[in-house]
Write a protein that holds these residues in place. Structure first.
Motif, mmCIF file in Angstrom:
data_model
loop_
_atom_site.group_PDB
_atom_site.id
_atom_site.type_symbol
_atom_site.label_atom_id
_atom_site.label_comp_id
_atom_site.label_asym_id
_atom_site.label_seq_id
_atom_site.Cartn_x
_atom_site.Cartn_y
_atom_site.Cartn_z
ATOM 1 N N VAL A 167 102.875 -18.719 71.053
ATOM 2 C CA VAL A 167 103.363 -17.696 71.984
ATOM 3 C C VAL A 167 102.454 -16.485 71.854
ATOM 4 C CG1 VAL A 167 105.763 -18.475 71.963
ATOM 5 C CG2 VAL A 167 105.005 -16.827 70.263
ATOM 6 N N SER A 168 102.438 -15.673 72.871
ATOM 7 C CA SER A 168 101.534 -14.514 72.867
ATOM 8 C C SER A 168 102.313 -13.236 73.120
ATOM 9 C CB SER A 168 100.440 -14.693 73.935
ATOM 10 O OG SER A 168 101.035 -14.851 75.213
ATOM 11 N N ASN A 169 101.593 -12.135 72.879
ATOM 12 C CA ASN A 169 102.155 -10.800 73.127
ATOM 13 C C ASN A 169 103.439 -10.581 72.327
ATOM 14 O OD1 ASN A 169 102.117 -8.246 74.286
ATOM 15 N ND2 ASN A 169 103.451 -8.868 75.995
ATOM 16 N N ILE A 170 103.386 -10.890 71.040
ATOM 17 C CA ILE A 170 104.562 -10.762 70.167
ATOM 18 C C ILE A 170 104.253 -9.767 69.052
ATOM 19 C CG2 ILE A 170 106.080 -11.954 68.524
ATOM 20 C CD1 ILE A 170 106.551 -12.720 71.431
ATOM 21 N N GLU A 171 105.221 -8.907 68.778
ATOM 22 C CA GLU A 171 105.125 -7.989 67.650
ATOM 23 C C GLU A 171 105.835 -8.649 66.455
ATOM 24 O OE1 GLU A 171 104.125 -5.493 65.145
ATOM 25 O OE2 GLU A 171 103.523 -4.961 67.198
ATOM 26 N N TRP A 172 105.061 -9.240 65.556
ATOM 27 C CA TRP A 172 105.641 -10.016 64.463
ATOM 28 C C TRP A 172 106.062 -9.161 63.271
ATOM 29 C CZ3 TRP A 172 106.929 -14.832 65.455
ATOM 30 C CH2 TRP A 172 106.253 -15.556 66.425
ATOM 31 N N GLY A 173 105.404 -8.055 63.103
ATOM 32 C CA GLY A 173 105.681 -7.245 61.911
ATOM 33 C C GLY A 173 104.935 -7.762 60.706
ATOM 34 N N ALA A 174 104.049 -8.724 60.900
ATOM 35 C CA ALA A 174 103.244 -9.300 59.825
ATOM 36 C C ALA A 174 102.049 -9.966 60.473
ATOM 37 C CB ALA A 174 104.048 -10.324 59.025
ATOM 38 N N ASP A 175 101.041 -10.236 59.678
ATOM 39 C CA ASP A 175 99.855 -10.917 60.172
ATOM 40 C C ASP A 175 100.215 -12.374 60.406
ATOM 41 O OD1 ASP A 175 97.331 -11.568 60.899
ATOM 42 O OD2 ASP A 175 96.422 -11.292 58.916
ATOM 43 N N ASN A 176 100.288 -12.796 61.644
ATOM 44 C CA ASN A 176 100.806 -14.120 61.994
ATOM 45 C C ASN A 176 99.712 -15.180 61.872
ATOM 46 O OD1 ASN A 176 102.843 -15.911 62.869
ATOM 47 N ND2 ASN A 176 102.005 -15.861 64.959
ATOM 48 N N THR A 177 99.294 -15.438 60.623
ATOM 49 C CA THR A 177 98.310 -16.477 60.369
ATOM 50 C C THR A 177 99.021 -17.759 59.961
ATOM 51 O OG1 THR A 177 98.121 -15.917 58.024
ATOM 52 C CG2 THR A 177 96.670 -14.729 59.562
ATOM 53 N N GLU A 178 98.263 -18.858 60.004
ATOM 54 C CA GLU A 178 98.860 -20.120 59.565
ATOM 55 C C GLU A 178 99.330 -20.023 58.120
ATOM 56 O OE1 GLU A 178 97.962 -24.939 59.471
ATOM 57 O OE2 GLU A 178 96.282 -23.539 59.651
ATOM 58 N N ALA A 179 98.533 -19.413 57.271
ATOM 59 C CA ALA A 179 98.915 -19.296 55.860
ATOM 60 C C ALA A 179 100.216 -18.520 55.710
ATOM 61 C CB ALA A 179 97.798 -18.625 55.071
ATOM 62 N N ASN A 180 100.358 -17.429 56.469
ATOM 63 C CA ASN A 180 101.578 -16.630 56.383
ATOM 64 C C ASN A 180 102.775 -17.385 56.934
ATOM 65 O OD1 ASN A 180 100.391 -14.503 55.110
ATOM 66 N ND2 ASN A 180 100.149 -13.235 56.950
ATOM 67 N N ARG A 181 102.550 -18.101 58.039
ATOM 68 C CA ARG A 181 103.668 -18.847 58.627
ATOM 69 C C ARG A 181 104.161 -19.922 57.652
ATOM 70 N NH1 ARG A 181 100.287 -18.497 63.243
ATOM 71 N NH2 ARG A 181 99.517 -20.635 62.872
ATOM 72 N N VAL A 182 103.230 -20.698 57.121
ATOM 73 C CA VAL A 182 103.615 -21.771 56.196
ATOM 74 C C VAL A 182 104.294 -21.187 54.964
ATOM 75 C CG1 VAL A 182 102.740 -23.587 54.682
ATOM 76 C CG2 VAL A 182 101.854 -23.379 57.023
ATOM 77 N N ALA A 183 103.728 -20.106 54.426
ATOM 78 C CA ALA A 183 104.317 -19.487 53.240
ATOM 79 C C ALA A 183 105.722 -18.966 53.527
ATOM 80 C CB ALA A 183 103.423 -18.355 52.741
ATOM 81 N N THR A 184 105.947 -18.462 54.739
ATOM 82 C CA THR A 184 107.264 -17.923 55.094
ATOM 83 C C THR A 184 108.309 -19.032 55.186
ATOM 84 O OG1 THR A 184 106.288 -16.045 56.271
ATOM 85 C CG2 THR A 184 108.547 -16.674 56.860
ATOM 86 N N ILE A 185 107.965 -20.131 55.875
ATOM 87 C CA ILE A 185 108.927 -21.237 55.995
ATOM 88 C C ILE A 185 109.163 -21.884 54.628
ATOM 89 C CG2 ILE A 185 109.407 -23.446 57.083
ATOM 90 C CD1 ILE A 185 109.491 -20.959 58.934
ATOM 91 N N ALA A 186 108.091 -22.097 53.872
ATOM 92 C CA ALA A 186 108.256 -22.664 52.533
ATOM 93 C C ALA A 186 109.056 -21.714 51.641
ATOM 94 C CB ALA A 186 106.892 -22.953 51.915
ATOM 95 N N GLY A 187 108.811 -20.418 51.797
ATOM 96 C CA GLY A 187 109.550 -19.435 51.004
ATOM 97 C C GLY A 187 111.039 -19.435 51.319
ATOM 98 N N PHE A 188 111.359 -19.586 52.602
ATOM 99 C CA PHE A 188 112.778 -19.662 52.969
ATOM 100 C C PHE A 188 113.427 -20.893 52.325
ATOM 101 C CE2 PHE A 188 115.748 -21.918 55.773
ATOM 102 C CZ PHE A 188 116.843 -21.065 55.645
ATOM 103 N N LEU A 189 112.748 -22.033 52.413
ATOM 104 C CA LEU A 189 113.323 -23.253 51.837
ATOM 105 C C LEU A 189 113.436 -23.141 50.318
ATOM 106 C CD1 LEU A 189 111.564 -25.992 54.001
ATOM 107 C CD2 LEU A 189 113.927 -25.169 54.172
ATOM 108 N N ALA A 190 112.468 -22.454 49.690
ATOM 109 C CA ALA A 190 112.549 -22.254 48.239
ATOM 110 C C ALA A 190 113.764 -21.397 47.889
ATOM 111 C CB ALA A 190 111.264 -21.604 47.732
ATOM 112 N N ARG A 191 114.011 -20.345 48.679
ATOM 113 C CA ARG A 191 115.201 -19.512 48.456
ATOM 114 C C ARG A 191 116.476 -20.333 48.647
ATOM 115 N NH1 ARG A 191 115.998 -14.129 51.690
ATOM 116 N NH2 ARG A 191 117.974 -14.352 50.558
ATOM 117 N N ALA A 192 116.480 -21.107 49.718
ATOM 118 C CA ALA A 192 117.671 -21.920 50.001
ATOM 119 C C ALA A 192 117.918 -22.916 48.876
ATOM 120 C CB ALA A 192 117.493 -22.643 51.333
#
Length: 649
Positions: free
Chosen positions: A480-505
């Motif tokens: 998607v484009s034209n989005i204010e993510w509040g973070a650098d929306n790189t593949e590394a950040n995306r993967v780390a975020t989803i993995a981080g959520f699952l680790a918390r869960a």
């Protein structure tokens, strides 16, 4: 002359009388001696008292009376009775004028005194009960005693706590020293569970310590009545008992457990099994071994390993080999908001066919939840929707009918939260919420509050008793484009975020014992990048029990290159035309990328874009089974299924 005669006669008369008296005396050699023998204290007549005089013997009659011949001369009268001190009295039989003599006698009871001692220490035993026949005497504080009226042959006995029983015959001794031998108490220490002896167990009594021998026995002496005896041994809970006499058995409860978890079919160890005991969780090692300390007296062990049924065992009955039965889910999807009658019909289908699981939506992509959530944010935005099914009733019926119950919960696609709290949503730079063509919106995975919300809801679901929580839409929306993510929306950040959520869960849900799974795009099996979703299998699977790629052939549209190069399928560029190959190869690639989690596939149970029907449905099922998937789940958005898809029980 006459006078002379008178004088001679006067002199002869006394002589004659004297001669006559002498004749009478000489003619009577004995006189009768009689009397009554009595108790000096009570004046009660004594029957059977022995009377001895000048070699003659008699005994008193029923009235205590005696009669015995007393010869002329000086003699000693001896009288004795059982239990009395003997009496002697000097008697003269020289009263020549007496024909009988009466003497009454009073006998004092005999006195037997002495002391009771410990034969080893020579210490006196105070307050010791001593029996003299039927007479009970208790020793003084200094161990002394005095008994009266002890009859000859009476049994003197003592039963003193901590000493061997004592007994002797009384032979008339006036002073006694009674020595009691300390009793030996055999303390036997056994394993409460197996009843086997515990060699080397330690026994504590006062300030003394005793060690059990190879047969689990310790010999202890001089245990006082009421003393507390404690026993300990490594790997066992200590036990205490109050000593009341006799030999003492002590059973120690094992409070450690060393065991191995095995596959009940192959007998191979199951590494990584989680073992639950109250708030304690341990993990079996690579050899299936685990150790638990401080086992409580009561409790339940629960064993959880993906690919196996959760197993409960009484903590006191757990064997050294715990065998888990392999389990493969064969399930169907039940959509959110389905009316109770339809839900019951689908559960009935599970009881009549090979199905053994249901995947029921507990949260909708639009953000509603199917239970009365007490999560503050859920209450604030009005998320609870209670018009449909009662989840608690569903769980109860699943347990009753042995149906594995999976709660499907979309995470980051949440229209209600996104529109209620735009700051939490994926939004454009001007603050407007990003909305997809289907009208749905997303909350921002980078925002920690959104992750916290999903985990809080999942905890409530786990508390309802579901076997598994299945996270769906645990991803970013894609390109998607034209989005204010509040973070650098790189593949590394995306993967780390989803993995981080699952680790918390995983961390926060682990104490509940619920299995955790996640749905991922089917395309993830054929690619190594995240496709702008944050889903990269090798990074997510360490935090999951199951990973479920949605490998519906219908979704592989315009993906000929992925089919050929990604999955390695030859001669197939249209997925719906080769469902077996798509499913089989998707599983193989997913399994290669999975690190720890078991792969369990979602299969297509809807027509979709092509002429996709029952034969293709069944081909998918066969492919999943042939490939080794730990079960399968069929997806139908409407919740309708052809019963012919499923084999009988």
């Amino acid at each position: 002359m006459r006078a002379m005669r008178k004088r001679i006669l006067f002199l002869l008369v006394p002589i004659v009388l004297l001669v006559a008296a002498a004749a009478i005396y000489l003619g009577q050699s004995t006189i009768a001696l009689s009397g009554v023998v009595r108790d000096a204290a009570t004046q009660v007549s004594l029957v059977g008292a022995q009377v001895n005089l000048a070699g003659r013997n008699t005994e008193t009659n029923a009235h205590g009376e005696y009669v015995i011949a007393l010869p002329r001369g000086e003699y000693t009268l001896q009288v004795q009775a059982d239990g009395y001190a003997p009496v002697q009295k000097n008697i003269s039989g020289n009263d020549w004028l007496a024909s009988e003599l009466k003497i009454d006698l009073a006998l004092e009871t005999n006195r037997v005194s002495g002391v009771v001692r410990d034969v080893e220490t020579q210490q006196p035993l105070p307050r010791a009960p001593i029996w003299f026949g039927s007479q009970l005497i208790t020793t003084t504080v200094s161990g002394n005693f005095e008994a009266r009226g002890v009859q000859s042959g009476a049994i003197i006995s003592a039963t003193v706590f901590g000493y061997q029983p004592f007994a002797m015959r009384f032979d008339g001794q006036a002073n006694l020293e009674l020595g009691l031998i300390p009793a030996s108490t055999q303390i036997t220490i056994k394993n409460q569970r197996t009843q086997q002896p515990i060699p080397g167990a330690l026994v504590y009594l006062d300030n003394q310590t005793y060690a059990a021998d190879a047969s689990g026995q310790a010999i202890v002496r001089r245990i006082p009545q009421g003393a507390t005896v404690r026993a300990t041994a490594p790997g066992f809970a200590s036990a205490t008992v109050t000593f009341v006499g006799g030999d003492l058995p002590l059973a120690l409860r094992p409070n450690t457990l060393d065991a191995v978890v095995l596959d009940a079919t192959t007998n191979q160890p199951i590494s990584g099994t989680l073992v639950y005991l109250n708030a304690t969780i341990v993990t079996a090692n690579a050899h299936g071994l685990f150790h638990l300390d401080n086992l409580p007296e009561q409790g339940t062990l629960m064993f959880k390993a993906p690919g196996y049924r959760k197993t409960d065992l009484d903590v006191n009955q757990a064997p050294r080999e715990i065998k888990l039965a392999p389990f493969q889910v064969k399930g169907i999807h039940i959509p959110f908001g389905m009316v109770p009658e339809q839900v019951r019909a689908l559960m009935d289908l599970a009881t009549k066919t090979e199905l053994n699981a249901i995947v029921i939506d507990v949260k909708a992509e639009k953000g509603r939840v199917a239970w009365n959530s007490q999560v503050p944010l859920a209450k604030e935005i009005g998320a609870p929707s209670l018009k449909g099914i009662d989840l608690q009733q569903v769980v109860t019926r699943c347990k009753t009918q042995n149906i594995y119950c999976i709660a499907r919960m979309p995470v980051f696609q949440d229209l209600l939260l996104a529109t209620s709290k735009p700051a939490l949503a994926i939004h454009h730079p001007d603050g407007t919420v990003f909305v997809e063509q289907n009208g749905l919106a997303w909350i921002n995975p980078y925002v920690a509050e959104n992750q916290t919300y999903a985990i809080a809801l999942a905890k409530e679901i786990a508390a309802l008793g579901f076997d598994e929580i299945q996270f769906d839409y645990v991803r970013f929306p894609g390109r998607v484009s034209n989005i204010e993510w509040g973070a650098d929306n790189t593949e590394a950040n995306r993967v780390a975020t989803i993995a981080g959520f699952l680790a918390r869960a995983q961390k926060e849900l682990r104490p509940t014992g619920v299995f955790i799974s996640a749905d991922v795009f089917g395309l993830t099996t054929a690619t190594n990048d995240d496709q702008n979703t944050g889903q990269r299998l090798r990074d997510l699977t360490p935090y999951l029990d199951y990973i479920s790629p949605m490998v519906y052939p219908d979704t592989w549209v315009d993906a000929a290159d992925l089919l050929v190069k990604g999955l390695g399928i030859k001669n197939c560029t249209v997925a719906v035309r080769c469902p077996y190959d798509v499913i089989y190869n998707s599983y193989q690639h997913a399994a290669e990328k999975s690190q720890g989690a078991k792969v369990r596939l979602w299969l297509q149970a809807y027509e979709g874009r092509g002429n996709f029907g029952l034969p293709e449905y069944r081909l998918q099922k066969k492919a999943a089974t042939d490939a080794g998937s730990v079960g399968w789940m069929f997806w139908s958005g409407s919740g309708t299924y052809d019963p012919q898809l499923f084999d009988g029980k």
